[in-house]
Design an enzyme around this catalytic site. Structure first.
Site, PDB file in Angstrom:
ATOM      1  N   CYS A 273      -4.400   6.220  -4.738  1.00 16.64           N
ATOM      2  CA  CYS A 273      -3.765   4.975  -4.654  1.00 16.64           C
ATOM      3  C   CYS A 273      -2.408   5.102  -5.051  1.00 16.64           C
ATOM      4  CB  CYS A 273      -4.446   4.035  -5.528  1.00 16.64           C
ATOM      5  SG  CYS A 273      -3.815   2.211  -5.618  1.00 16.64           S
TER       6      CYS A 273
ATOM      7  N   CYS B 272       0.664  -1.249  -0.069  1.00 12.69           N
ATOM      8  CA  CYS B 272      -0.016   0.103   0.078  1.00 12.69           C
ATOM      9  C   CYS B 272       0.881   1.347  -0.155  1.00 12.69           C
ATOM     10  CB  CYS B 272      -1.044   0.055   1.270  1.00 12.69           C
ATOM     11  SG  CYS B 272      -1.989   1.359   1.370  1.00 12.69           S
TER      12      CYS B 272
ATOM     13  N   GLU C 159     -10.241   0.532  -6.204  1.00  9.88           N
ATOM     14  CA  GLU C 159      -9.274  -0.419  -5.540  1.00  9.88           C
ATOM     15  C   GLU C 159     -10.099  -1.517  -5.053  1.00  9.88           C
ATOM     16  OE1 GLU C 159      -6.896   0.726  -1.907  1.00  9.88           O
ATOM     17  OE2 GLU C 159      -6.606   2.750  -2.961  1.00  9.88           O
TER      18      GLU C 159
ATOM     19  N   HIS D 150      -2.598  -4.529 -10.710  1.00  5.65           N
ATOM     20  CA  HIS D 150      -3.176  -3.454 -11.192  1.00  5.65           C
ATOM     21  C   HIS D 150      -3.435  -3.488 -12.691  1.00  5.65           C
ATOM     22  CE1 HIS D 150      -2.607  -0.691  -7.743  1.00  5.65           C
ATOM     23  NE2 HIS D 150      -1.534  -1.575  -7.691  1.00  5.65           N
TER      24      HIS D 150
ATOM     25  N   GLY E  81      -1.165   2.396  -7.229  1.00  5.89           N
ATOM     26  CA  GLY E  81      -2.078   2.338  -8.460  1.00  5.89           C
ATOM     27  C   GLY E  81      -1.026   3.621  -9.366  1.00  5.89           C
TER      28      GLY E  81
HETATM   29  N1  LIG Z   1      -6.574  -2.201  -2.420  1.00  8.48           N
HETATM   30  C1  LIG Z   1      -4.920  -2.424  -2.926  1.00  8.48           C
HETATM   31  C2  LIG Z   1      -4.273  -2.283  -1.287  1.00  8.48           C
HETATM   32  C3  LIG Z   1      -4.152  -0.804  -1.173  1.00  8.48           C
HETATM   33  C4  LIG Z   1      -3.349  -0.268  -1.998  1.00  8.48           C
HETATM   34  C5  LIG Z   1      -3.441   1.574  -2.085  1.00  8.48           C
HETATM   35  N2  LIG Z   1      -4.307   2.126  -1.065  1.00  8.48           N
HETATM   36  C6  LIG Z   1      -2.124   2.180  -2.361  1.00  8.48           C
HETATM   37  O1  LIG Z   1      -2.153   3.202  -1.723  1.00  8.48           O
HETATM   38  O2  LIG Z   1      -1.406   1.608  -2.965  1.00  8.48           O
HETATM   39  C7  LIG Z   1      -4.820  -4.089  -2.816  1.00  8.48           C
HETATM   40  O3  LIG Z   1      -6.111  -4.751  -2.498  1.00  8.48           O
HETATM   41  O4  LIG Z   1      -4.025  -4.268  -3.617  1.00  8.48           O
END
Ligand SMILES: N[C@H](CCC[C@H](N)C(=O)O)C(=O)O
Length: 278
Positions: free
Chosen positions: A220, A71, A211, A162, A223
């Site tokens: 994100c 994250c 997400e 992603h 992301g």
């Molecule tokens: N939902 C993402 C995790 C959080 C990623 C995001 N909040 C960031 O800042 O990278 C997943 O399940 O891979």
């Protein structure tokens, strides 16, 4: 149980100091604390733990209780959490994650961390490591059908999956419709995060994100890195760009010399709280 509410560009999580001990059933706790009506309200839960192989370890859960490998916005806040709470006095930290060890550089002003630079490591492009169902060495601008419409999709893993799509106008997209359709698409065995990217110019991307496990978020970090990588691979952007998200901007650089992606952005503490021990 004490917790700290923090965010990176509005991508907000509940943070727990689990360096001594921590609660059980973290997936269930993540679901309960993330609820924006019956809980604290967050995109998920992050536990800071000790590590055998790095300075500390980050364990991250989405709002639906699923565990994320990495994250980006969260790890910046982990750096701030550790420094501001006196758990470290280092301004260079390594954090163990399910996506490997990440190195953080904390930027301190007035005795508190205001922003953090993260070495996010190398992007992963081979389909079986993302994972996405598809032959070949990479999954670049491949056409797939989603809800009866054809999309050109580039898949990148930053340790988490992603799907990046380029669109003419991100504001006109109905993410409530397209987000879940990508997240649960059959070609993603572990689901996917999806970035909808509008190229403003070769050094400015605008992006919205749906997400995995949390829905549309304000930002994100992983992301934004995936979006930059996809834009560079498709000759839409230079190797360093500003990625503008709903909650603010990140600076992302895909370094040619070591192949690593570097991300710099803010980290904010909103409030401290107490959650009834259950
Ligand atoms: N939902 C993402 C995790 C959080 C990623 C995001 N909040 C960031 O800042 O990278 C997943 O399940 O891979």
């Amino acid at each position: 149980m004490k917790f700290t509410k923090m965010h990176g560009l509005g991508n907000d999580y509940v943070y727990l100091d689990c360096t001594e001990s921590g609660p059980g059933d973290l997936p269930g706790l993540a679901r309960r604390m993330s609820d924006r009506h019956f809980g604290v309200g967050a995109d998920g839960l992050i536990c800071v733990r000790t590590s055998e192989r790095a300075d500390f370890r980050m364990e991250m859960y989405n709002a639906d209780g699923s565990e994320g490998e990495m994250c980006g916005n969260g790890i910046r806040c982990v750096g701030k959490f550790l420094y501001d709470k006196g758990l470290t006095d280092q301004t260079e930290l390594t954090i163990e994650t399910l996506a490997g060890e990440k190195t953080l550089e904390l930027h301190v002003e007035g005795g508190t961390v205001v922003s953090v630079s993260v070495d996010m490591g190398e992007p992963i492009l081979t389909p079986e490591r993302i994972p996405v169902l598809g032959a070949g060495e990479s999954f670049l601008s491949r056409r797939i059908m989603v809800n009866g419409r054809e999309w050109a999709v580039t898949c990148v893993s930053m340790g988490n999956p992603h799907a990046v799509v380029f669109v003419p106008d991100v504001d006109r997209l109905n993410l409530e419709e397209w987000g879940p359709a990508f997240e649960h698409h059959a070609i993603f065995p572990n689901r996917t995060n999806t970035e909808f990217v509008e190229v403003e110019n070769q050094s400015t991307l605008r992006m919205r994100v749906w997400e995995r496990g949390s829905g549309e978020t304000m930002a994100c970090g992983t992301g934004a890195c995936a979006a930059l990588v996809a834009a560079v691979l498709s000759y839409r952007a230079r190797r360093i760009a500003t990625v503008k998200l709903r909650g603010g901007s990140l600076t992302v650089r895909w370094e040619e010399s070591d192949g690593h992606v570097y991300m710099t952005g803010p980290a904010v503490t909103v409030f401290e709280g107490e959650w009834p021990d259950t």
